[in-house]
Design an enzyme around this catalytic site. Structure first.
Site, PDB file in Angstrom:
ATOM      1  N   ASN A  78       0.818  -1.208   0.000  1.00 21.59           N
ATOM      2  CA  ASN A  78       0.000   0.000   0.000  1.00 21.59           C
ATOM      3  C   ASN A  78       0.857   1.266   0.000  1.00 21.59           C
ATOM      4  O   ASN A  78       0.457   2.287  -0.550  1.00 21.59           O
ATOM      5  CB  ASN A  78      -0.957  -0.002   1.188  1.00 21.59           C
ATOM      6  N   ARG A 136      -6.206  -0.523  -9.353  1.00 23.37           N
ATOM      7  CA  ARG A 136      -6.817   0.553  -8.581  1.00 23.37           C
ATOM      8  C   ARG A 136      -5.795   1.613  -8.177  1.00 23.37           C
ATOM      9  O   ARG A 136      -6.106   2.804  -8.114  1.00 23.37           O
ATOM     10  CB  ARG A 136      -7.509  -0.007  -7.342  1.00 23.37           C
ATOM     11  N   ASP A 187      -9.648  -5.158  -6.162  1.00 26.35           N
ATOM     12  CA  ASP A 187     -10.390  -6.204  -5.462  1.00 26.35           C
ATOM     13  C   ASP A 187     -11.895  -6.029  -5.610  1.00 26.35           C
ATOM     14  O   ASP A 187     -12.408  -4.909  -5.647  1.00 26.35           O
ATOM     15  CB  ASP A 187     -10.055  -6.180  -3.965  1.00 26.35           C
ATOM     16  N   MET A 228     -15.963  -1.300   6.799  1.00 27.14           N
ATOM     17  CA  MET A 228     -15.565  -0.409   5.714  1.00 27.14           C
ATOM     18  C   MET A 228     -15.885  -0.941   4.314  1.00 27.14           C
ATOM     19  O   MET A 228     -15.942  -0.175   3.357  1.00 27.14           O
ATOM     20  CB  MET A 228     -14.071  -0.082   5.850  1.00 27.14           C
TER      21      MET A 228
END
Length: 437
Positions: free
Chosen positions: A23, A97, A121, A342
């Site tokens: 990330n 993404r 995802d 989330m």
């Protein structure tokens, strides 16, 4: 198309090194577009998502040099903006993404940034509103081609402003931050994400000449500068992978040492696993997990009620580890409620665990109750498919603890986030092989 063939039920033993943080890499790599000078990045994970982004940067005209294992230099001194209009860019960009974070740097430096609607995802809706609302507040204009699902922002110049983000989006904060560093005047971002990856991005940008304060808090202040220069940056170990190895050790009753984890950046992750009854020892900057021969017991809350583990923005628990925690709970003593706040589709992989014999009650798309077996009933091997990165590695952990031989398909999802996972697991005794389907 390859699959993982896994013979479960074997104890593992040894040391494993955490890879660089996925990330963080997706943010840091996009930041190289902010300067024409050379940027050297170390500890880059060799994984599909990161390699796709590097390929995209190369096609955009960034000069890329391999300096050794997991270390590369990037120089964006001849960026080809015409590539942004090409069919090739639209095809590559939508497959990743992380490509959305190219928009902020491109907008800041060149006055325009475009991106196709990105993929990633299949874990539910992941809105891009935060990104584009931030750009608009800085003075950009927005356009969207509904036929091609193509986003664009343009600005003659960006002007600093005060903004309150609707959500503490990590990628949204990163994107707005990268646009703000070259804006005229001062920008404040309130309700900013403050994950270690975002802190790393701030530190890298400051090393390039940016002026960012409030790092580590949810209020960032950015004083715009005219230009940025080069720098050298080393990425953190991947906290999600570290959590995955903790879960693997517990589920397989294995003695494992995770090397060089960056303890100060792990937040509540170690304590969350301790609440499941897992013994975690700090040895220097390593994590040592002994073999849990007698299993592990889930704690209750102080009043005796069932433990609830939920995700939250940092410094809360990262949602990327809830899948692993859920799997680990299937062999614990006791019960736990897993609350995935989330994302609304991330718990749908539990049907595969139920097929393996796990006791799980899926309450709704966000909540599942797990009743642990206490190793009195071993999970059964099965054939399954990986739906996303984190669910995929969770199913892999389940398969390594199960009785018999399991097959996992769609392992490209796992390869997106875990570097040479089969080789590294074999090095500590796992019976796993990658075979052509």
């Amino acid at each position: 198309m390859s699959v993982f063939k896994i013979e479960g039920g074997h104890q593992l033993k040894g040391e494993i090194q955490a890879q660089g943080a996925k990330n963080e890499a997706l943010q840091i790599l996009c930041a190289v577009l902010l300067t024409p000078e050379k940027v050297v990045i170390d500890n880059i994970p060799d994984i599909v998502d990161v390699n796709k982004l590097i390929e995209l940067l190369g096609k955009l005209g960034v000069k890329i040099e391999n300096l050794g294992p997991n270390k590369m230099s990037f120089q964006a001194d001849q960026v080809d903006l015409d590539y942004l209009y090409s069919d090739d860019f639209k095809e590559l960009g939508k497959a990743l993404r992380g490509s959305i974070m190219m928009v902020g740097p491109l907008l800041a430096r060149f006055g325009k940034g475009y991106i196709p609607k990105p993929g990633g995802d299949k874990i539910g809706r992941r809105r891009l509103d935060t990104h584009f609302e931030g750009f608009l507040k800085l003075g950009a204009t927005f356009r969207y081609n509904k036929e091609e699902y193509f986003y664009g922002v343009e600005a003659d110049k960006l002007i600093g402003t005060d903004m309150l983000l609707e959500e503490a989006s990590v990628t949204g904060t990163a994107n707005i931050l990268m646009a703000s560093v070259l804006a005229e005047g001062i920008t404040t971002i309130y309700n900013a994400a403050c994950e270690p990856y975002l802190q790393q991005l701030c530190k890298m940008l400051n090393a390039m000449g940016a002026n960012i304060s409030g790092i580590g808090s949810n209020l960032l202040t950015i004083e715009g500068v005219e230009q940025l220069g080069g720098c050298e940056h080393r990425m953190l170990p991947d906290m999600i992978e570290i959590g995955s190895w903790i879960g693997l050790a517990a589920m397989t009753k294995s003695e494992i040492t995770i090397k060089n984890v960056g303890w100060e950046h792990l937040g509540i992750i170690p304590n969350t696993f301790k609440r499941l009854g897992i013994t975690i020892e700090k040895r220097g900057d390593d994590i040592y997990i002994p073999a849990h021969k007698d299993g592990y017991e889930i704690q209750s809350f102080i009043d005796g009620s069932i433990l609830t583990i939920a995700d939250a923005p940092w410094p809360g628990l990262t949602p990327d580890l809830l899948s692993v925690i859920l799997v680990v709970a299937t062999q614990a003593r006791g019960e736990v409620l897993i609350h995935q706040k989330m994302f609304e589709s991330r718990l749908f992989f539990v049907d595969k665990l139920i097929d393996m014999g796990a006791k799980i009650i899926l309450c709704d798309p966000h909540r599942a109750v797990v009743i642990g077996h206490d190793f009195k009933s071993q999970l059964k091997a099965t054939h399954m498919s990986s739906p996303d990165i984190r669910a995929g590695v969770s199913l892999l952990i389940a398969a390594l603890s199960a009785k018999g031989t399991s097959v996992i398909q769609n392992i490209e999802q796992i390869d997106r986030g875990y570097e040479r996972i089969d080789e590294r697991l074999r090095a500590i005794g796992a019976h796993i092989e990658r075979v052509d389907a």
